[in-house]
Design an enzyme around this catalytic site. Structure first.
Site, PDB file in Angstrom:
ATOM      1  CB  THR A   1      25.748  26.834  82.285  1.00  0.00           C
ATOM      2  OG1 THR A   1      26.685  26.749  81.212  1.00  0.00           O
ATOM      3  CG2 THR A   1      25.034  25.509  82.432  1.00  0.00           C
ATOM      4  N   GLY A   2      25.948  29.848  82.946  1.00  0.00           N
ATOM      5  CA  GLY A   2      26.641  31.133  82.871  1.00  0.00           C
ATOM      6  C   GLY A   2      25.888  32.190  83.658  1.00  0.00           C
TER       7      GLY A   2
ATOM      8  CB  THR B   1      24.796  26.178  86.152  1.00  0.00           C
ATOM      9  OG1 THR B   1      24.777  27.352  86.936  1.00  0.00           O
ATOM     10  CG2 THR B   1      23.385  25.735  85.850  1.00  0.00           C
TER      11      THR B   1
ATOM     12  CB  SER C   1      28.513  25.978  90.081  1.00  0.00           C
ATOM     13  OG  SER C   1      28.648  24.826  89.280  1.00  0.00           O
TER      14      SER C   1
ATOM     15  NE  ARG D   1      21.591  35.355  90.447  1.00  0.00           N
ATOM     16  CZ  ARG D   1      22.001  34.346  89.678  1.00  0.00           C
ATOM     17  NH1 ARG D   1      21.909  33.108  90.134  1.00  0.00           N
ATOM     18  NH2 ARG D   1      22.481  34.565  88.489  1.00  0.00           N
TER      19      ARG D   1
ATOM     20  CB  THR E   1      22.543  26.368  89.318  1.00  0.00           C
ATOM     21  OG1 THR E   1      23.725  27.133  89.537  1.00  0.00           O
ATOM     22  CG2 THR E   1      21.338  27.258  89.556  1.00  0.00           C
TER      23      THR E   1
HETATM   24  N1  GLY Z   1      23.133  30.173  85.257  1.00  0.00           N
HETATM   25  C1  GLY Z   1      23.034  29.982  86.620  1.00  0.00           C
HETATM   26  C2  GLY Z   1      22.736  31.176  87.393  1.00  0.00           C
HETATM   27  O1  GLY Z   1      22.929  32.286  86.910  1.00  0.00           O
HETATM   28  O2  GLY Z   1      22.317  31.058  88.526  1.00  0.00           O
END
Ligand code: GLY
Length: 311
Positions: free
Chosen positions: A216-217, A165, A45, A193, A183
């Site tokens: 994070t998430g 992340t 990640s 994105r 990340t």
């Molecule tokens: N939290 C990292 C992402 O959504 O890219």
């Protein structure tokens, strides 16, 4: 002085601590810690070995913020460089801007002679190929001209994915706070994105007047809620790290927000740290006096109502 990170930051904690021990700033500590994680090919990640977008390209996002003056540097959709967190910091230092994306970010990284890297490891490439084959039902050679990447992305995202992340917070000897995040973003994402990680106020925020926070998430949720800035402002208004973090987590109840899975770290100027998550988990802290990072429990705040998992 203290450094705080998510558990996947373990292999960067000593580098961050050593930066503080050597008299470095909170920015030095955060950058040093995150750089170690960016080199870990087993972490899919972040950085090297990160899972690619639906086209098989690893696109990296990172951001860093100085709590002493609220200076920010960020990059998004950066390809081919080993340390997006360092490129982000150089954006802060060298440019009259705070945020570069895509081709511009890559041009800047090349101009400052940032370290290049072939980020797509054989393991990550195989995972991508398997994903295309099993879920998206498409061959890689069809992708460049495929008319419906939207459908392919939804198919590829068809099971619950915990966000990865890496986030670091630090407080230095001068009392300055820093927050940083790096990340490779959501695996198999639509090209271009961008998640919360490079977006100041969403994925990270640092302000010596209140505190620092990082997420994070599922970044789409933290962007919509402005989570890190929410925490910092609540701290500035006098809430404790426990209260500010819990309120920001409760604020993630956004209708139709995808699964609202967010992990949150909070640090105030007195060195009080707290972690929060929608599922049970831990976070790490280390101070210059400590040999090893200490693991602490996150406060669990259940997934917000009206949210749903990828299906
Ligand atoms: N939290 C990292 C992402 O959504 O890219």
């Amino acid at each position: 002085m203290i450094v705080v990170s998510g558990v996947t930051g373990r292999l960067g904690m000593k580098a961050a601590r050593d930066a503080l021990r050597a008299g470095g700033s909170a920015l030095d500590a955060v950058e040093a810690g995150i750089r170690q994680v960016e080199l870990n090919a087993q972490d899919h990640s972040v950085g090297l070995g990160g899972y690619p977008n639906i086209l098989g390209e690893v696109q990296l996002d990172a951001g860093i913020m100085d709590g002493s003056n609220r200076a920010v540097g960020a990059v998004a959709a950066l390809r081919g460089f080993a340390h997006p967190i360092s490129v982000a910091r150089q954006v802060m230092i060298r440019l009259p801007h705070v945020f570069l994306v895509g081709a511009g970010a890559e041009r800047f990284a090349a101009e400052i002679a940032a370290e290049r890297s072939d980020l797509l490891t054989p393991e990550a490439k195989q995972a991508w190929l398997d994903r295309l084959n099993q879920y998206a039902g498409v061959r890689p050679e069809e992708l460049p001209t495929h008319p419906d990447l939207v459908t392919l992305v939804w198919r590829a995202l068809n099971e619950r994915q915990r966000g990865g992340t890496i986030d670091f917070l630090a407080l230095d000897a001068a009392g300055n706070l820093c927050a940083g995040v790096s990340t490779s973003g959501c695996a198999w994402k639509y090209p271009g994105r961008v998640g919360d990680s490079p977006i100041c106020g969403a994925g990270y925020y640092a302000d010596n007047r209140g505190g620092a926070a990082a997420c994070t998430g599922v970044g789409e949720v933290a962007i919509r809620a402005g989570t890190a800035r929410t925490v910092s402002l609540l701290l500035q208004l006098g809430y404790s790290v426990a209260e500010a973090g819990a309120r920001a987590m409760q604020d993630l109840a956004l209708p139709g927000a995808g699964r609202g899975s967010i992990d949150l770290l909070v640090l105030d100027p007195q060195g009080h740290a707290a972690g929060f998550a929608t599922d049970p988990g831990q976070f790490l802290v280390i101070t210059p006096e400590m040999d090893e990072p200490e693991e602490r429990e996150r406060v669990t705040v259940s997934a917000p109502p009206n949210s749903r998992e990828y299906e």
